[in-house]
Design a protein around this motif. Structure first.
Motif, PDB file in Angstrom:
ATOM      1  N   ARG A 146     -13.355   8.633  13.634  1.00 57.29           N
ATOM      2  CA  ARG A 146     -13.546   8.380  12.480  1.00 57.29           C
ATOM      3  C   ARG A 146     -13.386   9.611  11.427  1.00 57.29           C
ATOM      4  O   ARG A 146     -13.490  10.769  11.895  1.00 57.29           O
ATOM      5  CB  ARG A 146     -14.992   8.165  12.395  1.00 57.29           C
ATOM      6  N   GLN A 147     -12.950   9.254   9.987  1.00 57.98           N
ATOM      7  CA  GLN A 147     -12.941  10.582   9.444  1.00 57.98           C
ATOM      8  C   GLN A 147     -13.831  10.492   8.229  1.00 57.98           C
ATOM      9  O   GLN A 147     -13.964   9.314   7.830  1.00 57.98           O
ATOM     10  CB  GLN A 147     -11.453  10.728   9.021  1.00 57.98           C
ATOM     11  N   PRO A 148     -14.241  11.579   7.695  1.00 57.17           N
ATOM     12  CA  PRO A 148     -15.230  11.471   6.553  1.00 57.17           C
ATOM     13  C   PRO A 148     -14.496  11.110   5.349  1.00 57.17           C
ATOM     14  O   PRO A 148     -15.106  10.547   4.506  1.00 57.17           O
ATOM     15  CB  PRO A 148     -15.616  12.973   6.173  1.00 57.17           C
ATOM     16  N   GLU A 149     -13.288  11.385   5.205  1.00 58.05           N
ATOM     17  CA  GLU A 149     -12.248  10.474   4.152  1.00 58.05           C
ATOM     18  C   GLU A 149     -11.327   9.877   4.948  1.00 58.05           C
ATOM     19  O   GLU A 149     -10.720  10.314   5.914  1.00 58.05           O
ATOM     20  CB  GLU A 149     -11.679  11.659   2.978  1.00 58.05           C
ATOM     21  N   PHE A 150     -11.108   8.647   4.399  1.00 58.96           N
ATOM     22  CA  PHE A 150      -9.800   7.835   4.972  1.00 58.96           C
ATOM     23  C   PHE A 150      -9.353   7.121   3.750  1.00 58.96           C
ATOM     24  O   PHE A 150      -9.813   7.075   2.809  1.00 58.96           O
ATOM     25  CB  PHE A 150     -10.514   7.050   5.932  1.00 58.96           C
ATOM     26  N   THR A 151      -8.000   6.424   4.069  1.00 57.51           N
ATOM     27  CA  THR A 151      -7.378   5.809   3.227  1.00 57.51           C
ATOM     28  C   THR A 151      -7.254   4.346   3.199  1.00 57.51           C
ATOM     29  O   THR A 151      -6.984   3.675   4.278  1.00 57.51           O
ATOM     30  CB  THR A 151      -5.931   6.349   3.148  1.00 57.51           C
ATOM     31  N   GLN A 152      -7.475   3.679   2.192  1.00 55.30           N
ATOM     32  CA  GLN A 152      -7.287   2.169   2.321  1.00 55.30           C
ATOM     33  C   GLN A 152      -6.294   1.998   1.151  1.00 55.30           C
ATOM     34  O   GLN A 152      -6.008   2.272   0.353  1.00 55.30           O
ATOM     35  CB  GLN A 152      -8.933   1.724   1.497  1.00 55.30           C
ATOM     36  N   LEU A 153      -5.781   0.569   1.623  1.00 56.81           N
ATOM     37  CA  LEU A 153      -5.174  -0.332   0.671  1.00 56.81           C
ATOM     38  C   LEU A 153      -6.002  -1.116  -0.009  1.00 56.81           C
ATOM     39  O   LEU A 153      -6.637  -1.915   0.858  1.00 56.81           O
ATOM     40  CB  LEU A 153      -3.868  -0.840   1.390  1.00 56.81           C
ATOM     41  N   ASP A 154      -6.508  -0.994  -1.150  1.00 60.40           N
ATOM     42  CA  ASP A 154      -7.699  -1.773  -1.813  1.00 60.40           C
ATOM     43  C   ASP A 154      -6.922  -2.734  -2.673  1.00 60.40           C
ATOM     44  O   ASP A 154      -6.013  -2.396  -3.457  1.00 60.40           O
ATOM     45  CB  ASP A 154      -8.541  -0.797  -2.681  1.00 60.40           C
ATOM     46  N   LEU A 155      -7.243  -3.948  -2.710  1.00 62.63           N
ATOM     47  CA  LEU A 155      -6.809  -4.779  -3.750  1.00 62.63           C
ATOM     48  C   LEU A 155      -8.028  -6.061  -4.116  1.00 62.63           C
ATOM     49  O   LEU A 155      -8.862  -6.263  -3.558  1.00 62.63           O
ATOM     50  CB  LEU A 155      -5.596  -5.722  -3.364  1.00 62.63           C
ATOM     51  N   GLU A 156      -7.738  -6.610  -5.084  1.00 65.28           N
ATOM     52  CA  GLU A 156      -8.421  -7.339  -5.945  1.00 65.28           C
ATOM     53  C   GLU A 156      -7.805  -8.432  -6.791  1.00 65.28           C
ATOM     54  O   GLU A 156      -6.810  -7.937  -7.249  1.00 65.28           O
ATOM     55  CB  GLU A 156      -9.628  -6.631  -6.975  1.00 65.28           C
ATOM     56  N   MET A 157      -8.275  -9.687  -6.838  1.00 65.37           N
ATOM     57  CA  MET A 157      -7.464 -10.836  -7.703  1.00 65.37           C
ATOM     58  C   MET A 157      -8.512 -11.524  -8.282  1.00 65.37           C
ATOM     59  O   MET A 157      -9.721 -11.735  -7.823  1.00 65.37           O
ATOM     60  CB  MET A 157      -6.916 -11.655  -6.465  1.00 65.37           C
ATOM     61  N   SER A 158      -8.163 -11.950  -9.337  1.00 64.53           N
ATOM     62  CA  SER A 158      -9.036 -12.848 -10.183  1.00 64.53           C
ATOM     63  C   SER A 158      -8.554 -14.265  -9.924  1.00 64.53           C
ATOM     64  O   SER A 158      -7.592 -14.523  -9.658  1.00 64.53           O
ATOM     65  CB  SER A 158      -9.056 -12.560 -11.787  1.00 64.53           C
ATOM     66  N   PHE A 159      -9.307 -15.297 -10.352  1.00 63.43           N
ATOM     67  CA  PHE A 159      -9.174 -16.713 -10.033  1.00 63.43           C
ATOM     68  C   PHE A 159      -8.526 -16.936  -8.617  1.00 63.43           C
ATOM     69  O   PHE A 159      -7.358 -17.684  -8.628  1.00 63.43           O
ATOM     70  CB  PHE A 159      -8.281 -17.300 -11.291  1.00 63.43           C
ATOM     71  N   THR A 160      -9.060 -16.462  -7.425  1.00 66.30           N
ATOM     72  CA  THR A 160      -8.614 -16.460  -6.386  1.00 66.30           C
ATOM     73  C   THR A 160      -9.729 -17.272  -5.288  1.00 66.30           C
ATOM     74  O   THR A 160     -10.596 -17.501  -5.948  1.00 66.30           O
ATOM     75  CB  THR A 160      -8.001 -15.027  -5.814  1.00 66.30           C
ATOM     76  N   ASN A 161      -8.766 -17.197  -4.104  1.00 65.71           N
ATOM     77  CA  ASN A 161     -10.069 -17.877  -3.089  1.00 65.71           C
ATOM     78  C   ASN A 161      -9.697 -17.410  -1.868  1.00 65.71           C
ATOM     79  O   ASN A 161      -8.538 -16.437  -1.784  1.00 65.71           O
ATOM     80  CB  ASN A 161     -10.039 -19.325  -2.963  1.00 65.71           C
ATOM     81  N   GLN A 162     -10.382 -17.489  -0.821  1.00 66.44           N
ATOM     82  CA  GLN A 162     -10.273 -16.960   0.529  1.00 66.44           C
ATOM     83  C   GLN A 162      -8.842 -17.053   0.878  1.00 66.44           C
ATOM     84  O   GLN A 162      -8.130 -16.333   1.585  1.00 66.44           O
ATOM     85  CB  GLN A 162     -11.310 -17.547   1.480  1.00 66.44           C
ATOM     86  N   GLU A 163      -8.435 -18.412   0.690  1.00 65.09           N
ATOM     87  CA  GLU A 163      -7.136 -18.680   1.503  1.00 65.09           C
ATOM     88  C   GLU A 163      -5.807 -18.041   0.761  1.00 65.09           C
ATOM     89  O   GLU A 163      -5.034 -17.226   1.582  1.00 65.09           O
ATOM     90  CB  GLU A 163      -6.831 -20.352   1.087  1.00 65.09           C
ATOM     91  N   GLU A 164      -6.042 -17.597  -0.505  1.00 60.50           N
ATOM     92  CA  GLU A 164      -4.844 -16.899  -1.182  1.00 60.50           C
ATOM     93  C   GLU A 164      -5.013 -15.453  -0.711  1.00 60.50           C
ATOM     94  O   GLU A 164      -3.882 -14.603  -0.274  1.00 60.50           O
ATOM     95  CB  GLU A 164      -5.034 -16.898  -2.622  1.00 60.50           C
ATOM     96  N   VAL A 165      -6.210 -14.693  -0.543  1.00 60.59           N
ATOM     97  CA  VAL A 165      -6.101 -13.412  -0.205  1.00 60.59           C
ATOM     98  C   VAL A 165      -5.778 -13.282   1.090  1.00 60.59           C
ATOM     99  O   VAL A 165      -4.936 -12.412   1.726  1.00 60.59           O
ATOM    100  CB  VAL A 165      -7.420 -12.962  -0.263  1.00 60.59           C
TER     101      VAL A 165
END
Ligand code: ASP
Length: 475
Positions: A226-245
């Motif tokens: 584990r690292q105290p800082e780490f990198t994410q690919l973070d994303l978010e969508m509107s009008f979406t659902n689990q299937e689309e993500v």
């Protein structure tokens, strides 16, 4: 003009100027050979005895000296070729040499893959450790992964947005790194555990499709790699659902492997999905390694875990907590329905919450969020917060959601681990340029370190003297 070593083959018969480091020097009778290394590779430079002055200068060269070598590109004599090397059929016959900087003997071998060298010394001299071909390859390929992600998501109308690092505590279940405010005595910023709240606020802002390759900070006891800082690919969508993500995540991974790691094969596409209940019953783990052959470094076994429970009992805190984070939407119809179900059996409430597992590692997680402010408030309270605490900690979210919030959801993937797996590295430190050691130190910069009394005073801080904590005296 400078020529990169990778380009000498196209310059046969011409004079070139090479800049770089002496990788190795070999003296063969009267001839001196050096391998000159630059960011693109290596080229062999030959110093003939006929030019005495030049030859004498070449005799001085030692590994890791920085030089400029001028010479004529020629075919290597018959029998001296090395077909295994990219420049194995060519060499440069030196006509001039400039020693730009000399170098001490490195504390360890830079030619090997470095795995045999103790980590402490590798980290202390990380700038030298990164000279080894394996490390430079890891960093270059990681950059290619980033570039691929950016292109892929941009083509799908995602906007990359930077969110603040100096911010307020975000509840992802870990301890925050705090940053004292000089201007507001006694107040603190927190380094975000993730951009969770900002990305949701970007959905309120109407961005609809956001992503960010972003650093996250969590002050957890170091364990494993584990690292105290780490990198994410973070994303978010509107009008979406689990299937689309899930479909988007799968398409990104499949295309990336195809484009950048064609030697790897993905065990099953579409990625198999298992519910949390199924996976726990079958494997007693929520990140099972699904590879058919665990010794095959080229097999990638992705797995989605779905239908997580929304809440879990925290025995030490005597309260129910979110399994993922409190913004995750429990599968309920409305606030009344939530109250009823929570009263009956909190552990039975499921959520549209998912993890992505790869070869036995959790490499991503996300959920569909609560967008009804009344339900959000209710969930916070169910987890043991008073109404006042909810207002002071999350009032900005509740307020934002009163101005027209779209339903939304997203996911974040851990890029360090993903790249480590793709590069066949057992440890994420091998794919991070300047990682901390297993116990959270930067041995090269000597961090964490003490600060001066003046700095502490400016920040209105005093270090308390008690067992184990030294009073600050430097400055
Ligand atoms: N913020 C979450 C995390 O860091 C990911 C998400 O829910 O999108 O795990």
């Amino acid at each position: 003009m400078r020529t990169y070593t990778k380009d000498i083959t196209t310059e046969e018969g011409k004079s070139v100027e090479l800049l770089g480091w002496v990788d190795t020097r070999r003296d063969h009778g009267k001839l001196i050979f050096i391998d000159l290394r630059d960011m693109s590779g290596k080229a062999q430079v030959v110093f003939l005895p006929s030019d005495k002055e030049l030859h004498a200068l070449a005799e001085k060269l030692r590994p890791e000296w920085v030089v400029k070598a001028t010479g004529t590109v020629a075919k290597r004599p018959k029998g001296m070729e090395n077909e295994k090397l990219p420049n194995g059929f060519h060499e440069v016959t030196a006509t001039a040499l400039e020693i730009i900087t000399e170098a001490k003997t490195p504390p360890f071998d830079l030619g090997s893959d470095g795995r045999e060298i103790g980590e402490e010394v590798r980290m202390k001299y990380r700038y030298l450790d990164l000279r080894r071909p394996r490390m430079r390859k890891n960093l270059r390929n990681r950059a290619k992964v980033n570039a691929f992600i950016r292109e892929f998501l941009a083509s799908k109308d995602f906007t990359e947005v930077e969110t603040p690092y100096i911010s307020k505590s975000t509840p992802e279940g870990a301890r925050d790194y705090l940053v004292p405010s000089r201007v507001y005595p006694g107040n603190f910023y927190a380094l975000p555990q993730s951009p969770q709240q900002y990305k949701q606020l970007l959905m309120v802002a109407g961005l609809e499709r956001y992503f960010q390759i972003v650093r996250c900070f969590r002050d957890e006891d170091t364990r494993g790699d584990r690292q105290p800082e780490f990198t994410q690919l973070d994303l978010e969508m509107s009008f979406t659902n689990q299937e689309e993500v899930l479909e988007l995540t799968e398409a990104l991974m499949v295309e990336m492997v195809k484009g950048l790691y064609p030697k790897k094969t993905i065990s099953r596409v579409p990625f198999p999905r298992m519910t949390y209940k199924e996976v726990m019953e079958k494997y007693n783990s929520d990140k099972p390694d699904m590879r058919k052959n665990k010794n095959d470094p080229n097999e990638l076994a992705f797995l989605f875990i779905i239908d997580f429970p929304a809440f879990e009992w925290k025995e030490n805190e005597k309260r129910w907590d979110a399994v993922h984070h409190p913004f995750t939407r429990p599968r309920v119809n409305n606030v009344e329905d939530f109250k009823e179900q929570f009263k009956k059996d909190p552990a039975a409430i499921l959520a549209d919450q998912y993890d992505l597992v790869l070869n036995g590692y959790e490499i991503g997680g996300g959920s569909i969020r609560i967008h009804d402010p009344a339900l959000l408030e209710e969930v916070f309270e169910a987890m043991g917060n008073t109404r006042e605490e909810v207002r002071s900690k999350f009032g900005h979210m509740l307020e934002a959601f009163e101005y027209g919030v779209p339903p939304h959801g997203g996911i974040a993937s851990g890029l360090d681990r993903l790249v480590a797996i793709l590069e066949d590295e057992p440890n994420i430190r091998e794919v991070i340029a300047f990682p901390k050691t297993g116990d959270g130190r930067d041995l090269m910069m000597q961090a964490p370190s003490e600060v001066s009394q003046e700095q502490l005073k400016e920040l209105h801080l005093k270090i308390e003297k008690n067992n184990g904590t030294k009073e600050k005296t430097n400055g």
